[in-house]
Design an enzyme around this catalytic site. Structure first.
Site, mmCIF file in Angstrom:
data_model
loop_
_atom_site.group_PDB
_atom_site.id
_atom_site.type_symbol
_atom_site.label_atom_id
_atom_site.label_comp_id
_atom_site.label_asym_id
_atom_site.label_seq_id
_atom_site.Cartn_x
_atom_site.Cartn_y
_atom_site.Cartn_z
ATOM 1 N N GLY A 66 34.105 39.451 38.499
ATOM 2 C CA GLY A 66 32.707 39.822 38.689
ATOM 3 C C GLY A 66 32.148 40.763 37.637
ATOM 4 O O GLY A 66 30.985 41.185 37.741
ATOM 5 N N GLN A 67 32.946 41.096 36.605
ATOM 6 C CA GLN A 67 32.394 41.967 35.555
ATOM 7 C C GLN A 67 31.235 41.239 34.876
ATOM 8 O O GLN A 67 31.273 40.010 34.733
ATOM 9 C CB GLN A 67 33.483 42.293 34.526
ATOM 10 C CG GLN A 67 34.611 43.148 35.090
ATOM 11 C CD GLN A 67 35.755 43.309 34.099
ATOM 12 O OE1 GLN A 67 35.553 43.794 32.999
ATOM 13 N NE2 GLN A 67 36.935 42.884 34.510
ATOM 14 N N PRO A 68 30.216 42.003 34.441
ATOM 15 C CA PRO A 68 29.003 41.355 33.911
ATOM 16 C C PRO A 68 29.287 40.258 32.889
ATOM 17 O O PRO A 68 28.708 39.179 32.957
ATOM 18 C CB PRO A 68 28.223 42.511 33.296
ATOM 19 C CG PRO A 68 28.640 43.694 34.112
ATOM 20 C CD PRO A 68 30.085 43.467 34.470
ATOM 21 N N LEU A 70 31.677 38.309 32.677
ATOM 22 C CA LEU A 70 32.419 37.155 33.218
ATOM 23 C C LEU A 70 31.574 36.314 34.164
ATOM 24 O O LEU A 70 31.970 35.225 34.570
ATOM 25 C CB LEU A 70 33.668 37.644 33.965
ATOM 26 C CG LEU A 70 34.695 38.414 33.122
ATOM 27 C CD1 LEU A 70 35.804 38.991 34.016
ATOM 28 C CD2 LEU A 70 35.313 37.490 32.075
#
Ligand SMILES: Nc1nc2c(ncn2[C@@H]2O[C@H](COP(=O)(O)OP(=O)(O)OP(=O)(O)O)[C@@H](O)[C@H]2O)c(=O)[nH]1
Ligand SMILES: [Mg+2]
Length: 193
Positions: A66-68, A70
């Site tokens: 969920g990192q920006p 990704l």
């Protein structure tokens, strides 16, 4: 023909919402395998897959990072997904806005049309976690009418709400038009190949 239906469930949400911890908890509750303990879980970069059987169906969970940077990968999985679990860290109000805009983007994508949506207010074991109703109020989602959706409170640490979540998903996916559409498409592919 007579094999159990297999459902694909995509687990989405911003970084640190608790997606992978949730998946490991589901695995430990629905299979003989021990899930990874929370202190062994690292931020997801690739894809984690979890297969479990529940209520006479096979469930395949896809857990993405969920990192920006990704989040652009999420949409590659939309077409094949029967349903979406969207995980929110209910104890981090400072991140609700990011969570809301990421979810709105998910819901706008046409490849997910009609996909049932389960929104989880995770981390209920923490004293400052807000309720599922409060998460619903913060997210204030519009135009959800064409899909089945609900909000549930869970804790991926102690397992609160997980059985209820899986039961809701199975029940809704079995009856959803989207499942019917995916089935027809799979059949059409079989014939044309
Ligand atoms: N107290 C508490 N902490 C949780 C819970 N679920 C996850 N966490 C913690 O939240 C942090 C993030 O958990 P992850 O499962 O790695 O989150 P993620 O959504 O998979 O994050 P990305 O892979 O980066 O997208 C970790 O420190 C977890 O131990 C929960 O139910 N309660
Ligand atoms: Mg993860």
């Amino acid at each position: 023909m007579f094999s159990k239906t297999e459902f694909h469930v995509l687990i989405l949400g911003i970084d640190k919402a608790g997606k992978t911890t949730l998946l490991e908890k589901i695995k430990s509750q629905y299979s003989n395998l021990e899930g990874l303990p929370p202190d062994r879980i690292v931020p997801t970069v690739g894809l984690n897959i979890g297969r479990v059987e529940a209520s006479n169906t096979k469930l395949v969970f896809w857990d993405l990072g969920g990192q920006p940077g990704l989040r652009s990968i999420w949409e590659k999985y939309y077409e094949e997904a029967h349903a979406v679990i969207y995980v929110v860290d209910a104890a981090s109000p400072s991140r609700f806005e990011d969570s809301k805009s990421a979810l709105e983007k998910v819901l706008r994508h046409e490849d997910l049309q009609g996909a049932p949506l389960l929104i989880l207010a995770n981390k209920q074991d923490l004293a400052d976690a807000v309720s599922a109703e409060e998460v619903a109020r913060y997210l204030d989602l519009k135009k959800l009418d064409e899909r089945a959706y609900t909000f549930l409170a869970v804790s991926s640490y102690d397992g609160l709400g997980i059985k209820e979540s899986v039961n809701w998903l199975v029940d809704v996916m079995e009856r959803s038009k989207r499942t019917e559409m995916l089935r027809l498409r799979a059949g059409a592919n079989l014939i044309s190949n």
